[in-house]
Scaffold this motif. Structure first.
Motif, mmCIF file in Angstrom:
data_model
loop_
_atom_site.group_PDB
_atom_site.id
_atom_site.type_symbol
_atom_site.label_atom_id
_atom_site.label_comp_id
_atom_site.label_asym_id
_atom_site.label_seq_id
_atom_site.Cartn_x
_atom_site.Cartn_y
_atom_site.Cartn_z
ATOM 1 N N ALA A 1 8.294 10.037 3.757
ATOM 2 C CA ALA A 1 7.980 9.297 5.092
ATOM 3 C C ALA A 1 6.419 9.100 4.767
ATOM 4 O O ALA A 1 6.015 8.008 4.980
ATOM 5 C CB ALA A 1 8.123 10.105 6.153
ATOM 6 N N ILE A 2 5.830 10.044 4.322
ATOM 7 C CA ILE A 2 4.264 9.756 4.171
ATOM 8 C C ILE A 2 4.033 8.966 3.011
ATOM 9 O O ILE A 2 3.159 7.877 3.102
ATOM 10 C CB ILE A 2 3.711 11.085 3.957
ATOM 11 N N VAL A 3 4.426 9.352 1.826
ATOM 12 C CA VAL A 3 3.797 8.706 0.379
ATOM 13 C C VAL A 3 4.585 7.247 0.493
ATOM 14 O O VAL A 3 3.819 6.037 0.589
ATOM 15 C CB VAL A 3 4.373 9.467 -0.742
ATOM 16 N N PRO A 4 5.825 6.927 -0.078
ATOM 17 C CA PRO A 4 6.218 5.704 -0.315
ATOM 18 C C PRO A 4 6.305 4.830 0.908
ATOM 19 O O PRO A 4 6.298 3.513 0.874
ATOM 20 C CB PRO A 4 7.763 5.921 -0.822
ATOM 21 N N THR A 5 6.519 5.335 2.139
ATOM 22 C CA THR A 5 6.852 4.440 3.530
ATOM 23 C C THR A 5 5.520 4.240 3.944
ATOM 24 O O THR A 5 5.229 2.926 4.313
ATOM 25 C CB THR A 5 7.795 5.393 4.367
ATOM 26 N N VAL A 6 4.772 5.142 4.504
ATOM 27 C CA VAL A 6 3.390 5.032 5.141
ATOM 28 C C VAL A 6 2.320 4.235 3.958
ATOM 29 O O VAL A 6 2.064 2.998 4.667
ATOM 30 C CB VAL A 6 3.033 6.478 5.909
ATOM 31 N N PHE A 7 2.367 4.702 2.955
ATOM 32 C CA PHE A 7 1.256 4.150 2.148
ATOM 33 C C PHE A 7 1.944 3.096 1.341
ATOM 34 O O PHE A 7 1.130 2.479 0.459
ATOM 35 C CB PHE A 7 0.683 5.176 1.228
ATOM 36 N N GLY A 8 3.242 2.890 1.501
ATOM 37 C CA GLY A 8 3.819 1.789 0.416
ATOM 38 C C GLY A 8 4.407 0.545 1.484
ATOM 39 O O GLY A 8 3.814 -0.442 1.790
ATOM 40 N N HIS A 9 5.509 0.753 2.296
ATOM 41 C CA HIS A 9 6.235 -0.079 2.963
ATOM 42 C C HIS A 9 5.293 -0.660 4.166
ATOM 43 O O HIS A 9 5.194 -2.082 4.415
ATOM 44 C CB HIS A 9 7.278 0.257 3.539
ATOM 45 N N MET A 10 4.724 0.191 4.688
ATOM 46 C CA MET A 10 3.840 -0.201 5.963
ATOM 47 C C MET A 10 2.508 -1.038 5.257
ATOM 48 O O MET A 10 2.293 -1.754 6.232
ATOM 49 C CB MET A 10 3.357 1.063 6.548
ATOM 50 N N ILE A 11 2.111 -0.688 4.502
ATOM 51 C CA ILE A 11 0.647 -1.359 3.787
ATOM 52 C C ILE A 11 1.613 -2.740 3.532
ATOM 53 O O ILE A 11 0.850 -3.894 3.786
ATOM 54 C CB ILE A 11 0.399 -0.853 2.791
ATOM 55 N N PHE A 12 2.781 -2.831 2.725
ATOM 56 C CA PHE A 12 3.088 -4.229 2.344
ATOM 57 C C PHE A 12 3.502 -5.083 3.857
ATOM 58 O O PHE A 12 3.416 -6.133 3.677
ATOM 59 C CB PHE A 12 4.331 -3.893 1.604
ATOM 60 N N PRO B 1 -5.294 -2.731 -0.862
ATOM 61 C CA PRO B 1 -3.802 -2.324 -0.374
ATOM 62 C C PRO B 1 -2.771 -2.477 -1.232
ATOM 63 O O PRO B 1 -1.964 -1.633 -1.326
ATOM 64 C CB PRO B 1 -3.881 -3.154 0.800
ATOM 65 N N LEU B 2 -2.700 -3.704 -2.075
ATOM 66 C CA LEU B 2 -1.552 -3.727 -3.150
ATOM 67 C C LEU B 2 -1.566 -2.599 -4.103
ATOM 68 O O LEU B 2 -0.457 -2.016 -4.462
ATOM 69 C CB LEU B 2 -1.780 -5.168 -3.681
ATOM 70 N N ILE B 3 -2.661 -2.427 -4.768
ATOM 71 C CA ILE B 3 -2.801 -1.119 -5.729
ATOM 72 C C ILE B 3 -2.369 0.214 -4.899
ATOM 73 O O ILE B 3 -1.600 0.999 -5.416
ATOM 74 C CB ILE B 3 -4.365 -0.879 -6.188
ATOM 75 N N ILE B 4 -2.828 0.376 -3.815
ATOM 76 C CA ILE B 4 -2.525 1.773 -2.926
ATOM 77 C C ILE B 4 -1.084 1.688 -2.867
ATOM 78 O O ILE B 4 -0.282 2.691 -3.106
ATOM 79 C CB ILE B 4 -3.147 1.703 -1.798
ATOM 80 N N GLY B 5 -0.352 0.574 -2.377
ATOM 81 C CA GLY B 5 1.101 0.462 -2.086
ATOM 82 C C GLY B 5 1.889 0.776 -3.443
ATOM 83 O O GLY B 5 2.795 1.526 -3.321
ATOM 84 N N MET B 6 1.495 0.062 -4.457
ATOM 85 C CA MET B 6 2.111 -0.006 -5.806
ATOM 86 C C MET B 6 2.157 1.636 -6.249
ATOM 87 O O MET B 6 3.162 2.135 -6.769
ATOM 88 C CB MET B 6 1.507 -0.668 -6.926
ATOM 89 N N ILE B 7 0.982 2.283 -6.122
ATOM 90 C CA ILE B 7 1.034 3.905 -6.607
ATOM 91 C C ILE B 7 2.056 4.505 -5.603
ATOM 92 O O ILE B 7 2.657 5.377 -6.015
ATOM 93 C CB ILE B 7 -0.484 4.161 -6.595
ATOM 94 N N ALA B 8 1.895 4.288 -4.475
ATOM 95 C CA ALA B 8 2.745 5.055 -3.511
ATOM 96 C C ALA B 8 4.222 4.833 -3.498
ATOM 97 O O ALA B 8 5.021 5.946 -3.756
ATOM 98 C CB ALA B 8 2.423 4.908 -1.759
ATOM 99 N N ILE B 9 4.723 3.586 -3.833
ATOM 100 C CA ILE B 9 6.188 3.432 -3.954
ATOM 101 C C ILE B 9 6.496 3.917 -5.262
ATOM 102 O O ILE B 9 7.704 4.138 -5.525
ATOM 103 C CB ILE B 9 6.412 2.081 -3.925
ATOM 104 N N SER B 10 5.588 4.205 -6.345
ATOM 105 C CA SER B 10 6.078 4.827 -7.593
ATOM 106 C C SER B 10 6.607 6.208 -7.533
ATOM 107 O O SER B 10 7.471 6.629 -8.133
ATOM 108 C CB SER B 10 4.919 4.700 -8.668
ATOM 109 N N PHE B 11 6.374 6.928 -6.452
ATOM 110 C CA PHE B 11 6.529 8.209 -6.137
ATOM 111 C C PHE B 11 7.964 8.339 -5.446
ATOM 112 O O PHE B 11 8.543 9.363 -5.106
ATOM 113 C CB PHE B 11 5.429 8.880 -5.157
ATOM 114 N N SER B 12 8.515 7.305 -5.048
ATOM 115 C CA SER B 12 10.082 7.238 -4.142
ATOM 116 C C SER B 12 10.956 7.605 -5.084
ATOM 117 O O SER B 12 11.784 8.727 -4.745
ATOM 118 C CB SER B 12 9.939 5.851 -3.607
ATOM 119 N N PRO B 13 11.363 7.307 -6.010
ATOM 120 C CA PRO B 13 12.434 7.713 -6.983
ATOM 121 C C PRO B 13 12.318 9.198 -7.192
ATOM 122 O O PRO B 13 13.384 9.903 -7.594
ATOM 123 C CB PRO B 13 12.363 6.687 -8.235
#
Length: 303
Positions: A221-232, A13-25
């Motif tokens: 909402a979907i990429v950096p939040t659900v697959f990023g912040h929620m996983i964290f 889940p850490l890897i998934i979250g890291m990839i997801a938050i990279s798309f935020s900016p």
């Protein structure tokens, strides 16, 4: 620290979250809407996506104490402050600079975790943190503070980083009593309410945006939040808050690469070398955490 072992290895889940938050900016930069509007709808769509899956946990709202409601409100406020300041910083400075400053989060969290939880890091973890932060400095060395505009963005990102570190420390305290799903739902709702009040107070238009903007709001909402912040948030039940914060050190690498491909923001030699240091530091820290988890598991089996 919660001694409960996670159902799966935290690395996945850490890897998934890291990839997801990279798309935020990248998504923030693509949107022309004000940062507060992007953030507001990011939170609203996240809450709407979560609601169908929360029947069991939503019933637990009545058991939340007044003290926990205060902590949840503070967590929502500081998350809103983080989104507002950091997303606004992308209008002033480069993706690399903004995300590099965001990588200072583990410093604030490590200090805060020691002060609040007496959470001591071992020598390998500290070494990994130092190496990763050295890499973070290297990545942003050629870009930070070159102009007044960039400096303004740097300051906004710095303050936003401090805000999210406070949010994470509050989350660590309250997630021992509240399920991560319910925590995320409540905090995201409070964050949405903060932005709604903020936008209404400024008289910002809430609906006058083209269809492409609404797509960006949904993707945020979907990429950096659900697959990023929620996983964290979920992982905070099982690992130290500094571990989650260390994962954001990978964001400058992913975001810089995406920025180079999409916006032609070319990566310098300093950024390339720094990215290598960041990954080495991150791997060292995660390795130390994995060893700690193994020791916990062994002690449980022997008891």
């Amino acid at each position: 620290m919660n001694k409960t072992l996670p159902p799966i290895s935290p690395v996945i889940p850490l890897i998934i979250g890291m990839i997801a938050i990279s798309f935020s900016p990248i998504l923030v930069r693509y949107s022309d809407a004000p940062a507060a509007i992007q953030s507001m709808y990011r939170m609203l769509f996240t809450v709407l996506l979560m609601l169908p899956f929360g029947n069991k946990h939503i019933r637990m709202i009545r058991t939340i104490t007044r003290r926990d409601w205060l902590l949840l409100s503070l967590a929502g406020f500081f998350l809103a402050l983080h989104f507002l300041l950091w997303m606004e910083s992308l209008s002033y400075t480069s993706i690399a600079s903004s995300t590099i400053i965001l990588a200072l989060e583990p410093v604030f969290v490590m200090v805060g975790a020691y002060m609040v939880f007496k959470d001591r890091a071992n020598k390998i973890a500290i070494l990994g943190l130092v190496i990763a932060l050295a890499g973070a400095f290297c990545v942003g060395f050629g870009d930070i503070g070159l102009s007044q505009t960039a400096f303004t963005g740097d300051v906004l990102s710095f303050l936003g980083t401090l805000a999210v570190a406070i949010n994470m420390l509050i989350a660590k305290r309250i997630l021992s009593r509240i399920p991560s799903y319910l925590y995320s739902l409540i905090v995201f709702t409070i964050t949405f309410a903060c932005f709604a009040v903020y936008n209404l107070a400024l008289g910002t238009s809430l609906t006058n945006y083209p269809s492409t903007e609404w797509l960006f709001f949904l993707l945020l909402a979907i990429v950096p939040t659900v697959f990023g912040h929620m996983i964290f948030n979920w992982l905070l039940q099982y690992v130290k808050p500094t571990t989650i914060s260390m994962s954001v050190l990978a964001e400058p690498v992913g975001a810089s690469i995406l920025g180079m491909i999409i916006f032609r923001e070319m990566i310098t030699d300093f950024q390339l070398v720094g990215g290598v240091f960041i990954m080495i530091g991150l791997l060292l820290y995660l390795k130390s955490e994995q060893r700690a988890q193994i020791r916990i598991s062994d002690s449980k089996l022997s008891s």
